[in-house]
Scaffold this motif. Structure first.
Motif, PDB file in Angstrom:
ATOM      1  N   LEU A 143       0.854  -1.190   0.000  1.00  0.00           N
ATOM      2  CA  LEU A 143       0.000   0.000   0.000  1.00  0.00           C
ATOM      3  C   LEU A 143       0.886   1.235   0.000  1.00  0.00           C
ATOM      4  O   LEU A 143       1.803   1.360   0.829  1.00  0.00           O
ATOM      5  N   VAL A 144       0.614   2.136  -0.916  1.00  0.00           N
ATOM      6  CA  VAL A 144       1.415   3.349  -1.028  1.00  0.00           C
ATOM      7  C   VAL A 144       0.501   4.513  -1.392  1.00  0.00           C
ATOM      8  O   VAL A 144      -0.548   4.320  -2.012  1.00  0.00           O
ATOM      9  N   GLN A 145       0.882   5.695  -1.013  1.00  0.00           N
ATOM     10  CA  GLN A 145       0.104   6.882  -1.363  1.00  0.00           C
ATOM     11  C   GLN A 145       0.402   7.302  -2.800  1.00  0.00           C
ATOM     12  O   GLN A 145       1.472   7.009  -3.344  1.00  0.00           O
ATOM     13  N   ALA A 146      -0.528   8.001  -3.387  1.00  0.00           N
ATOM     14  CA  ALA A 146      -0.338   8.512  -4.737  1.00  0.00           C
ATOM     15  C   ALA A 146       0.947   9.336  -4.802  1.00  0.00           C
ATOM     16  O   ALA A 146       1.245  10.127  -3.893  1.00  0.00           O
ATOM     17  N   GLY A 147       1.689   9.122  -5.878  1.00  0.00           N
ATOM     18  CA  GLY A 147       2.974   9.783  -6.023  1.00  0.00           C
ATOM     19  C   GLY A 147       4.139   8.978  -5.476  1.00  0.00           C
ATOM     20  O   GLY A 147       5.301   9.325  -5.730  1.00  0.00           O
ATOM     21  N   GLY A 148       3.841   7.913  -4.762  1.00  0.00           N
ATOM     22  CA  GLY A 148       4.885   7.094  -4.156  1.00  0.00           C
ATOM     23  C   GLY A 148       5.484   6.095  -5.112  1.00  0.00           C
ATOM     24  O   GLY A 148       5.154   6.071  -6.316  1.00  0.00           O
ATOM     25  N   SER A 149       6.352   5.245  -4.578  1.00  0.00           N
ATOM     26  CA  SER A 149       7.087   4.285  -5.391  1.00  0.00           C
ATOM     27  C   SER A 149       7.052   2.904  -4.763  1.00  0.00           C
ATOM     28  O   SER A 149       6.950   2.751  -3.546  1.00  0.00           O
ATOM     29  N   LEU A 150       7.144   1.902  -5.627  1.00  0.00           N
ATOM     30  CA  LEU A 150       7.305   0.523  -5.207  1.00  0.00           C
ATOM     31  C   LEU A 150       8.227  -0.170  -6.199  1.00  0.00           C
ATOM     32  O   LEU A 150       8.298   0.227  -7.371  1.00  0.00           O
ATOM     33  N   ARG A 151       8.883  -1.215  -5.735  1.00  0.00           N
ATOM     34  CA  ARG A 151       9.710  -2.029  -6.614  1.00  0.00           C
ATOM     35  C   ARG A 151       9.251  -3.475  -6.529  1.00  0.00           C
ATOM     36  O   ARG A 151       9.367  -4.107  -5.464  1.00  0.00           O
ATOM     37  N   LEU A 152       8.732  -3.982  -7.610  1.00  0.00           N
ATOM     38  CA  LEU A 152       8.309  -5.369  -7.662  1.00  0.00           C
ATOM     39  C   LEU A 152       9.470  -6.246  -8.113  1.00  0.00           C
ATOM     40  O   LEU A 152      10.283  -5.831  -8.945  1.00  0.00           O
ATOM     41  N   SER A 153       9.512  -7.436  -7.567  1.00  0.00           N
ATOM     42  CA  SER A 153      10.510  -8.422  -7.965  1.00  0.00           C
ATOM     43  C   SER A 153       9.803  -9.706  -8.363  1.00  0.00           C
ATOM     44  O   SER A 153       8.746 -10.027  -7.822  1.00  0.00           O
ATOM     45  N   CYS A 154      10.408 -10.437  -9.263  1.00  0.00           N
ATOM     46  CA  CYS A 154       9.878 -11.743  -9.649  1.00  0.00           C
ATOM     47  C   CYS A 154      11.061 -12.684  -9.806  1.00  0.00           C
ATOM     48  O   CYS A 154      11.868 -12.529 -10.740  1.00  0.00           O
ATOM     49  N   ALA A 155      11.164 -13.625  -8.883  1.00  0.00           N
ATOM     50  CA  ALA A 155      12.239 -14.608  -8.916  1.00  0.00           C
ATOM     51  C   ALA A 155      11.794 -15.808  -9.736  1.00  0.00           C
ATOM     52  O   ALA A 155      10.728 -16.376  -9.481  1.00  0.00           O
ATOM     53  N   ALA A 156      12.599 -16.194 -10.705  1.00  0.00           N
ATOM     54  CA  ALA A 156      12.252 -17.276 -11.618  1.00  0.00           C
ATOM     55  C   ALA A 156      13.125 -18.498 -11.374  1.00  0.00           C
ATOM     56  O   ALA A 156      14.300 -18.376 -11.014  1.00  0.00           O
ATOM     57  N   SER A 157      12.551 -19.668 -11.597  1.00  0.00           N
ATOM     58  CA  SER A 157      13.311 -20.907 -11.471  1.00  0.00           C
ATOM     59  C   SER A 157      12.673 -21.972 -12.351  1.00  0.00           C
ATOM     60  O   SER A 157      11.529 -21.845 -12.787  1.00  0.00           O
TER      61      SER A 157
END
Length: 126
Positions: free
Chosen positions: A10-24
């Motif tokens: 959950l983040v406020q408008a204007g904020g940032s997030l970094r998604l990760s996807c680990a593959a195997s």
């Protein structure tokens, strides 16, 4: 093939997030990899993808200039850096890869043989 997405929240408008996807379970560099998202009551839509050799990146128009995709072969991981988040970005974000997934003639495409992660929820409050 397994894809494990993380980094939502959950983040406020204007904020940032970094998604990760680990593959195997496959040779990471064999395929393009990227992200789709699905908001409640809406169809799934392509967000971004990066080619198998990280030679090219593609973005949906609604995230251009705000999101950046990258891949780390050493870690078998793809990332989605999301800046300037808007309430309209609220959705479950899914990682996807496989022999059919990619960007073709202006659209993100995928097929039955592609693999999907379980998704990570991104919620942007106004």
């Amino acid at each position: 093939v397994q894809l494990q997405a993380s980094g939502g929240g959950l983040v406020q408008a204007g904020g940032s997030l970094r998604l990760s996807c680990a593959a195997s379970g496959f040779t990471f560099d064999d395929y393009a990899i990227g992200w789709f998202r699905q908001a409640p009551g809406k169809e799934r839509e392509g967000v971004s993808c990066i080619s198998s050799k990280a030679g090219s990146e593609r973005y949906a128009d609604f995230v251009k200039g705000r999101f950046t995709i990258s891949r780390d072969t050493a870690k078998n991981t793809v990332y989605l850096e999301m800046n300037g988040l808007e309430p309209e970005d609220t959705a479950v974000y899914y990682c996807v890869t496989g022999p059919t997934f990619g960007y073709y003639r202006g659209s993100f495409v995928y097929g039955n043989n592609d693999a999907w992660g379980r998704g990570t929820q991104v919620t942007v409050s106004s």
